[in-house]
Design a protein around this motif. Structure first.
Motif, short mmCIF file in Angstrom:
data_model
loop_
_atom_site.label_atom_id
_atom_site.label_comp_id
_atom_site.label_asym_id
_atom_site.label_seq_id
_atom_site.Cartn_x
_atom_site.Cartn_y
_atom_site.Cartn_z
N LYS A 129 0.84 -1.21 0.00
CA LYS A 129 0.00 0.00 0.00
C LYS A 129 0.86 1.25 0.00
O LYS A 129 0.61 2.21 -0.72
CB LYS A 129 -0.92 0.00 1.23
CG LYS A 129 -2.21 -0.80 1.04
CD LYS A 129 -3.13 -0.62 2.22
CE LYS A 129 -4.40 -1.43 2.09
NZ LYS A 129 -5.31 -0.95 1.06
N SER A 130 1.89 1.23 0.86
CA SER A 130 2.75 2.40 1.00
C SER A 130 3.46 2.74 -0.31
O SER A 130 3.49 3.90 -0.73
CB SER A 130 3.78 2.12 2.12
OG SER A 130 4.67 3.19 2.23
N ARG A 131 4.01 1.71 -0.98
CA ARG A 131 4.74 1.95 -2.23
C ARG A 131 3.79 2.42 -3.34
O ARG A 131 4.13 3.31 -4.13
CB ARG A 131 5.48 0.68 -2.65
CG ARG A 131 6.28 0.84 -3.94
CD ARG A 131 7.38 1.89 -3.81
NE ARG A 131 7.98 2.25 -5.09
CZ ARG A 131 7.63 3.28 -5.83
NH1 ARG A 131 6.65 4.10 -5.43
NH2 ARG A 131 8.25 3.54 -6.97
N ILE A 132 2.59 1.84 -3.41
CA ILE A 132 1.63 2.24 -4.46
C ILE A 132 1.18 3.68 -4.23
O ILE A 132 1.08 4.48 -5.16
CB ILE A 132 0.44 1.27 -4.51
CG1 ILE A 132 0.91 -0.13 -4.95
CG2 ILE A 132 -0.64 1.77 -5.47
CD1 ILE A 132 -0.10 -1.23 -4.73
N ARG A 133 0.93 4.03 -2.94
CA ARG A 133 0.54 5.42 -2.64
C ARG A 133 1.66 6.38 -3.02
O ARG A 133 1.42 7.47 -3.53
CB ARG A 133 0.23 5.56 -1.14
CG ARG A 133 -1.16 5.08 -0.78
CD ARG A 133 -1.70 5.82 0.43
NE ARG A 133 -2.97 5.25 0.81
CZ ARG A 133 -3.13 4.37 1.78
NH1 ARG A 133 -2.09 3.98 2.48
NH2 ARG A 133 -4.32 3.88 2.07
N GLN A 134 2.89 5.96 -2.72
CA GLN A 134 4.06 6.78 -3.05
C GLN A 134 4.11 7.01 -4.57
O GLN A 134 4.35 8.14 -5.04
CB GLN A 134 5.32 6.03 -2.59
CG GLN A 134 6.55 6.90 -2.47
CD GLN A 134 7.74 6.09 -1.99
OE1 GLN A 134 7.64 4.89 -1.76
NE2 GLN A 134 8.87 6.72 -1.84
N TYR A 135 3.84 5.96 -5.33
CA TYR A 135 3.85 6.05 -6.81
C TYR A 135 2.74 6.98 -7.29
O TYR A 135 2.95 7.81 -8.19
CB TYR A 135 3.66 4.63 -7.37
CG TYR A 135 3.57 4.57 -8.88
CD1 TYR A 135 4.71 4.69 -9.66
CD2 TYR A 135 2.34 4.39 -9.51
CE1 TYR A 135 4.63 4.63 -11.05
CE2 TYR A 135 2.25 4.33 -10.89
CZ TYR A 135 3.39 4.45 -11.65
OH TYR A 135 3.32 4.39 -13.02
N ILE A 136 1.53 6.85 -6.67
CA ILE A 136 0.40 7.71 -7.06
C ILE A 136 0.75 9.17 -6.81
O ILE A 136 0.50 10.04 -7.66
CB ILE A 136 -0.88 7.31 -6.28
CG1 ILE A 136 -1.38 5.94 -6.74
CG2 ILE A 136 -1.98 8.35 -6.45
CD1 ILE A 136 -2.45 5.33 -5.85
N LYS A 137 1.32 9.45 -5.62
CA LYS A 137 1.69 10.84 -5.28
C LYS A 137 2.76 11.36 -6.25
O LYS A 137 2.73 12.54 -6.63
CB LYS A 137 2.22 10.91 -3.83
CG LYS A 137 1.12 10.79 -2.79
CD LYS A 137 0.22 12.02 -2.84
CE LYS A 137 -0.95 11.90 -1.89
NZ LYS A 137 -1.91 12.99 -2.05
N GLN A 138 3.69 10.48 -6.61
CA GLN A 138 4.75 10.88 -7.54
C GLN A 138 4.15 11.27 -8.89
O GLN A 138 4.51 12.29 -9.48
CB GLN A 138 5.69 9.68 -7.70
CG GLN A 138 6.94 9.96 -8.52
CD GLN A 138 7.78 8.70 -8.65
OE1 GLN A 138 7.78 7.84 -7.78
NE2 GLN A 138 8.46 8.56 -9.77
N LYS A 139 3.17 10.47 -9.36
CA LYS A 139 2.50 10.77 -10.63
C LYS A 139 1.70 12.07 -10.51
O LYS A 139 1.66 12.88 -11.45
CB LYS A 139 1.55 9.62 -11.01
CG LYS A 139 2.25 8.38 -11.51
CD LYS A 139 2.86 8.63 -12.86
CE LYS A 139 3.55 7.41 -13.43
NZ LYS A 139 4.32 7.73 -14.66
N GLU A 140 1.06 12.27 -9.34
CA GLU A 140 0.29 13.50 -9.13
C GLU A 140 1.21 14.72 -9.15
O GLU A 140 0.85 15.77 -9.68
CB GLU A 140 -0.46 13.43 -7.80
CG GLU A 140 -1.69 12.50 -7.85
CD GLU A 140 -2.37 12.36 -6.51
OE1 GLU A 140 -1.86 12.92 -5.51
OE2 GLU A 140 -3.41 11.67 -6.44
#
Length: 588
Positions: free
Chosen positions: A329-340
């Protein structure tokens, strides 16, 4: 733990805050650390604060049944005790009731009253040194010679220990009289680890039963789960952390036969991240037991999983809803924030080009105020929407142009924010606001009888006699909740300064809605008998009745008008005496 043991010295609203926090974070943390005795005590202490009525009820019932329970335990243990002695085992055998909160959880989960929860206690057999795990299996064999085991209730945590190092054999057996009894079999070493958690590993670390390896695995798990790459997302982190602490575990294997422990509900995506972050990021497909399977498929105990990876990052933001481990979850959220962030940077570039063409300059501070006027939380959110095309940059340009020409934003609500005030000052302000719109009712707030406008929360329908808390709304009226209501727990965490200790005023001349669940035989005239008891014997008005029946049994939920919790208790007692009724209890 010490804070919870001495919590009675705090004001009631502070007790609720501390108990809620402890129940949501520290009790599950103790559970995951393997500190069973501390976890059990924390849960019971929290439960006593959050729902004192239910706590007292179960504690009283356990006391009432103590003699019968002890006689039953002795009768159950006698033949086992004798047989183990004959075969030369050195052991301690004890039977003790499950802790109060776990009994309450079982009542809630199974929707049964206390009297129908039969496995209220567990028998524990602890083999003294030098007995080994092989001896635990011999003891299991002796027990199942005497009593019939329930196959589905057998758990082997000796061959495959829990992530926190817990080892034990668990079985549930049925006596000749049909009573279910849970039996736990372990060595003294295993019992020390079960009660004292990771600290006990140090005692056995040097050259005994692989304590060092178990401890290293556990420390690795703690480091992994505490890794939080985004300190700003504390709420999300705690939520994920809680999930990882309390979830049941499954055991799966790598293609090489290495065993991995994952939370129940885990998918191949979780498995991939558990192996290594890079494998999770590059996963494109999975094989489960040699066959191709979706990455989102839930894994079962014993599955052998192989992850197929690509050459580049293949993270899908939608996976966030399919994974259960904190690491994934943490890594996917990090990826989403990075894309945002990337999208927001694109949006900022679009705006800067538009501003440059119009020769407009504006400070970041003023831009933030404009973003808020446009209903965005920050300029980052504004630019993100511009970057992905869901907000027109020209609309931002028009507002900025208006601002630069007038030097202000036309917004009646835009006022200077008041200076920060203390929690006590905020609470006093709210209470004064509540007093100013008082009606004829009276509520006791913080021990004083106060005329305020108040109402009862529909989510939990409190009635006099329930333990209650108050929440002061922004309009000044007080909403009264039961202290065990999930909504009040959320409000304690988010708006703690608005929580007030309230209690029932005497001589309340009102009727309150209470709900009762009735389970019984689906016979002709049953509904009529139930309504007769309510209307004639108890002179109680019923608001509604919802009934469903299946295979000769019926379940009915009755909503009735009551004076207080004692009135509701009398209703439950009367309904229990209706022919064919199996159980009656308050419906939450």
């Amino acid at each position: 733990l010490h804070n919870m043991r001495t919590i009675q010295h705090l004001p009631r609203e502070k007790q609720m805050q501390k108990a809620t926090e402890t129940m949501e974070l520290y009790a599950p943390l103790a559970h995951r650390f393997g500190l069973f005795s501390i976890k059990s005590e924390l849960e019971d202490l929290c439960f006593k604060v959050i729902d004192p009525n239910s706590y007292k009820f179960i504690a009283r019932k356990l006391r009432e049944k103590k003699e019968a329970r002890e006689a039953f335990i002795e009768e159950f243990m006698d033949p086992i005790d004798e047989e183990l002695g004959k075969q030369g085992f050195t052991f301690e055998m004890k039977g003790r009731p499950k802790h109060i909160y776990s009994i309450f959880r079982k009542m809630q989960r199974q929707q049964k009253p206390f009297e129908e929860i039969y496995d209220l206690f567990a028998i524990r057999i602890i083999l003294e040194e030098p007995h080994t795990k092989e001896d635990c299996w011999r003891v299991y064999s002796i027990i199942t010679d005497w009593y019939t085991p329930i196959p589905k209730r057998f758990r082997d945590f000796i061959s495959v220990p829990k992530a926190n190092g817990y080892q034990s054999l668990h079985t549930t057996v049925i006596t000749k009289k049909g009573r279910k009894v849970e039996v736990q079999i372990r060595t003294r070493h295993m019992d020390d680890i079960a009660e004292k958690g990771v600290a006990a590993h140090w005692k056995y670390k040097e050259g005994k039963e692989g304590g060092s390896e178990t401890l290293e695995k556990f420390v690795h798990w703690v480091r992994d789960v505490l890794d939080n790459p985004r300190p700003d997302a504390a709420t999300e982190f705690v939520k994920d952390f809680q999930l990882n602490l309390y979830q049941d575990e499954i055991y799966v294997f790598t293609p090489d036969g290495e065993l991995r422990t994952l939370p129940q509900g885990a998918t191949p995506i979780d498995f991939a991240f558990d192996i290594h972050s890079e494998i999770g990021e590059r996963a494109i497909a999975a094989k489960v037991n040699g066959k191709m399977a979706p990455l989102r498929q839930k894994l079962d105990i014993g599955d052998q999983v192989e992850i197929i990876t690509g050459n580049k990052i293949n993270l899908n933001p939608d996976w966030i809803n399919d994974v259960v481990t904190h690491k994934a979850k943490s890594r996917i959220r990090q990826y989403i924030k990075q894309k945002e962030r990337q999208k927001a940077e694109e949006g900022r570039e679009i705006w800067e080009k538009r501003a440059k063409r119009a020769n407009i300059e504006i400070s970041e501070q003023d831009l933030t105020r404009i973003a808020q006027k446009l209903k965005f939380d920050s300029t980052q959110d504004l630019f993100y929407d511009i970057g992905k095309g869901s907000f027109d940059v020209n609309e931002l340009y028009d507002v900025v142009k208006q601002f630069t020409s007038k030097g202000r934003i036309d917004d009646k609500e835009d006022e200077d924010k008041p200076a920060p005030v203390t929690e006590e000052e905020i609470q006093e302000t709210y209470i004064n606001a509540a007093r100013s719109i008082s009606d004829d009712k009276a509520l006791v707030i913080n021990g004083e009888l106060t005329n305020v406008k108040y109402s009862y929360a529909n989510c939990c329908n409190p009635i006099p006699g329930d333990d209650v808390m108050g929440f002061i709304s922004r309009t000044g009226d007080v909403k009264v909740h039961r202290s065990n209501c999930k909504n009040i727990h959320h409000l304690i965490q988010t708006d703690g300064e608005r929580i007030v200790d309230v209690s029932w005023a005497k001589n309340i001349d009102s009727k309150f809605l209470g709900a009762v669940k009735v389970i019984g035989e689906d016979r002709v005239g049953m509904i009529n008998d139930i309504t007769d008891v309510l209307s004639k014997s108890l002179e109680t008005n019923m608001k509604s009745i919802n009934v469903s029946s299946d295979s000769g049994m019926f379940e009915g939920i009755l909503t009735v008008y009551v004076d207080d919790i004692d009135h509701l208790g009398r209703i439950i007692n009367k309904l229990q005496k209706v022919g064919g009724v199996k159980s009656v209890f308050r419906y939450e």
